[in-house]
Enzyme design. Structure first.
Site, mmCIF file in Angstrom:
data_model
loop_
_atom_site.group_PDB
_atom_site.id
_atom_site.type_symbol
_atom_site.label_atom_id
_atom_site.label_comp_id
_atom_site.label_asym_id
_atom_site.label_seq_id
_atom_site.Cartn_x
_atom_site.Cartn_y
_atom_site.Cartn_z
ATOM 1 N N SER A 143 -6.693 2.435 8.568
ATOM 2 C CA SER A 143 -6.199 1.050 8.510
ATOM 3 C C SER A 143 -6.379 0.421 9.884
ATOM 4 O O SER A 143 -6.360 1.141 10.904
ATOM 5 C CB SER A 143 -4.712 1.049 8.158
ATOM 6 O OG SER A 143 -4.136 -0.218 8.394
ATOM 7 N N TYR A 145 4.074 4.619 10.041
ATOM 8 C CA TYR A 145 2.747 4.546 9.392
ATOM 9 C C TYR A 145 1.597 4.526 10.398
ATOM 10 O O TYR A 145 0.620 5.269 10.240
ATOM 11 C CB TYR A 145 2.727 3.267 8.557
ATOM 12 C CG TYR A 145 1.469 2.974 7.776
ATOM 13 C CD1 TYR A 145 1.179 3.662 6.602
ATOM 14 C CD2 TYR A 145 0.597 1.963 8.178
ATOM 15 C CE1 TYR A 145 0.048 3.358 5.852
ATOM 16 C CE2 TYR A 145 -0.530 1.652 7.431
ATOM 17 C CZ TYR A 145 -0.801 2.349 6.268
ATOM 18 O OH TYR A 145 -1.914 2.038 5.529
HETATM 19 N N1 LIG Z 1 -3.158 -1.987 0.638
HETATM 20 C C1 LIG Z 1 -3.380 -2.220 1.930
HETATM 21 O O1 LIG Z 1 -3.150 -3.344 2.432
HETATM 22 C C2 LIG Z 1 -3.953 -1.147 2.807
HETATM 23 C C3 LIG Z 1 -4.402 -1.518 4.080
HETATM 24 C C4 LIG Z 1 -4.932 -0.545 4.909
HETATM 25 C C5 LIG Z 1 -5.025 0.767 4.473
HETATM 26 N N2 LIG Z 1 -4.561 1.094 3.236
HETATM 27 C C6 LIG Z 1 -4.683 2.499 2.834
HETATM 28 O O2 LIG Z 1 -5.440 2.568 1.648
HETATM 29 C C7 LIG Z 1 -5.069 3.729 0.907
HETATM 30 C C8 LIG Z 1 -4.789 3.320 -0.528
HETATM 31 O O3 LIG Z 1 -3.647 2.471 -0.515
HETATM 32 P P1 LIG Z 1 -3.346 1.405 -1.652
HETATM 33 O O4 LIG Z 1 -3.065 0.137 -0.994
HETATM 34 O O5 LIG Z 1 -4.376 1.482 -2.704
HETATM 35 O O6 LIG Z 1 -1.929 1.944 -2.144
HETATM 36 P P2 LIG Z 1 -1.412 2.537 -3.526
HETATM 37 O O7 LIG Z 1 -1.827 1.679 -4.640
HETATM 38 O O8 LIG Z 1 0.034 2.792 -3.291
HETATM 39 O O9 LIG Z 1 -2.193 3.926 -3.630
HETATM 40 C C9 LIG Z 1 -1.810 5.058 -2.929
HETATM 41 C C10 LIG Z 1 -2.403 6.236 -3.647
HETATM 42 O O10 LIG Z 1 -2.056 7.430 -2.939
HETATM 43 C C11 LIG Z 1 -1.605 8.381 -3.881
HETATM 44 N N3 LIG Z 1 -0.742 9.366 -3.241
HETATM 45 C C12 LIG Z 1 0.423 9.168 -2.573
HETATM 46 N N4 LIG Z 1 0.938 10.331 -2.170
HETATM 47 C C13 LIG Z 1 0.078 11.305 -2.582
HETATM 48 C C14 LIG Z 1 0.054 12.714 -2.488
HETATM 49 N N5 LIG Z 1 1.038 13.394 -1.874
HETATM 50 N N6 LIG Z 1 -0.990 13.383 -3.051
HETATM 51 C C15 LIG Z 1 -1.970 12.724 -3.685
HETATM 52 N N7 LIG Z 1 -2.017 11.393 -3.809
HETATM 53 C C16 LIG Z 1 -0.998 10.685 -3.264
HETATM 54 C C17 LIG Z 1 -0.886 7.553 -4.943
HETATM 55 O O11 LIG Z 1 -0.815 8.230 -6.175
HETATM 56 P P3 LIG Z 1 0.421 9.121 -6.689
HETATM 57 O O12 LIG Z 1 1.671 8.419 -6.282
HETATM 58 O O13 LIG Z 1 0.159 9.191 -8.144
HETATM 59 O O14 LIG Z 1 0.258 10.453 -6.040
HETATM 60 C C18 LIG Z 1 -1.869 6.398 -5.078
HETATM 61 O O15 LIG Z 1 -2.925 6.744 -5.929
HETATM 62 C C19 LIG Z 1 -3.849 4.311 1.628
HETATM 63 O O16 LIG Z 1 -4.257 5.385 2.452
HETATM 64 C C20 LIG Z 1 -3.364 3.165 2.485
HETATM 65 O O17 LIG Z 1 -2.661 3.595 3.620
HETATM 66 C C21 LIG Z 1 -4.037 0.181 2.387
#
Ligand SMILES: NC(=O)c1ccc[n+]([C@@H]2O[C@H](COP(=O)([O-])OP(=O)(O)OC[C@H]3O[C@@H](n4cnc5c(N)ncnc54)[C@H](OP(=O)(O)O)[C@@H]3O)[C@@H](O)[C@H]2O)c1
Length: 254
Positions: free
Chosen positions: A140, A153
């Site tokens: 990120s 984070y």
């Molecule tokens: N959205 C943003 O603005 C943003 C910005 C920068 C970076 N990111 C990064 O992008 C990535 C995806 O985020 P997102 O925004 O798509 O969020 P999200 O919709 O909450 O997705 C997070 C994913 O991680 C999985 N997860 C969480 N804990 C886990 C574990 N212990 N083992 C396996 N899977 C796990 C969740 O599935 P389960 O709960 O089913 O396990 C879910 O599929 C993350 O790394 C986040 O930090 C997001």
């Protein structure tokens, strides 16, 4: 002009049950790529599988290193060794000085950083043997500097960026490509509960397109949207005095 051929046949995505990982799975599968999807929520993965027959479910908690290795073996046996691995599994826990708890920092580091390290460990031996492969953790722009309210984070994402930087040169010598994906704000379940303004918020469809285009390029960092990336990169260059002066004045508090 015709697009060059798709460089991957098999892709493994962790964190694919929702948000960015889910959208990437759908988009890559619609390009004819076989996609193995992992997350803890088996039900949500089953729903995803129902959307495209190129998608295959491998439920996994990435904090379980032995399970990461088992899943990598299963994907290799059932489909093929993944050409590309995208580690999108992650948790976002808002914490500051008032709400700081070590348990949260430990949990975030276990999922975001150690989970990615576990997946790297699981795929690296096969990639090294084949002298081919592509590894792309999702970090990120929050990993660039310590940002207020991201005390839990931001360090996990800084660690991921550092891990990818440390791997890149060495991996290249083994025929393995390493990139880092640094999104700005994307509308997903992770950001849905945020109580602060999210400048240049993007839809997951747009984020996924940019990530796939970036993965097809040779640049190390896939970062978007450009306007937020420029601001965050400038902040990274500031001396501490000016950086903390700006943070104290302009970062809004709930
Ligand atoms: N959205 C943003 O603005 C943003 C910005 C920068 C970076 N990111 C990064 O992008 C990535 C995806 O985020 P997102 O925004 O798509 O969020 P999200 O919709 O909450 O997705 C997070 C994913 O991680 C999985 N997860 C969480 N804990 C886990 C574990 N212990 N083992 C396996 N899977 C796990 C969740 O599935 P389960 O709960 O089913 O396990 C879910 O599929 C993350 O790394 C986040 O930090 C997001």
């Amino acid at each position: 002009m015709a697009q060059p051929a798709v460089p991957w046949k098999t892709v493994w995505i962790t964190g694919a049950s929702s948000g960015i990982g889910r959208q990437l799975a759908l988009d890559l599968a619609s390009m004819g790529i076989t996609v193995a999807v992992s997350a803890r929520s088996a039900d949500q993965l089953s729903e995803l599988v129902a959307e495209n027959s190129n998608i295959h479910s491998y439920p996994l908690d990435v904090t379980d290193l032995a399970a990461c290795r088992e899943v990598a073996k299963s994907i290799e046996a059932d489909i093929a060794p993944p050409d590309l691995v995208i580690m999108a599994a992650g948790v976002w826990i808002i914490r500051d000085i008032e709400s700081f708890q070590a348990e949260d920092s430990i949990r975030a580091m276990r999922v975001n950083y150690e989970g990615a390290a576990g997946v790297v460990d699981a795929v690296l031996p096969s990639m090294r043997r084949r002298r081919a492969g592509h590894i792309a953790p999702v970090a990120s722009v929050a990993g660039y500097r310590g940002i207020p309210r991201a005390v839990t984070y931001a360090p996990t994402k800084a660690a991921l960026i550092s891990m990818a930087e440390a791997m890149r040169t060495d991996a290249q010598r083994h025929g393995i490509k390493v990139q880092i994906i640094n999104p700005g704000f994307v509308r997903t379940p992770m950001t849905d509960t945020n109580d602060f303004p999210m400048p240049f918020l993007m839809e997951p469809e747009d984020a996924s397109k940019r990530i796939i285009a970036g993965l097809r390029s040779d640049r190390f960092e896939i970062v978007f949207p450009a306007r937020l990336a420029i601001i965050m990169k400038l902040l990274r260059l500031l001396p501490y005095g000016l950086y903390f002066w700006l943070m104290a004045r302009f970062v809004q508090r709930a």
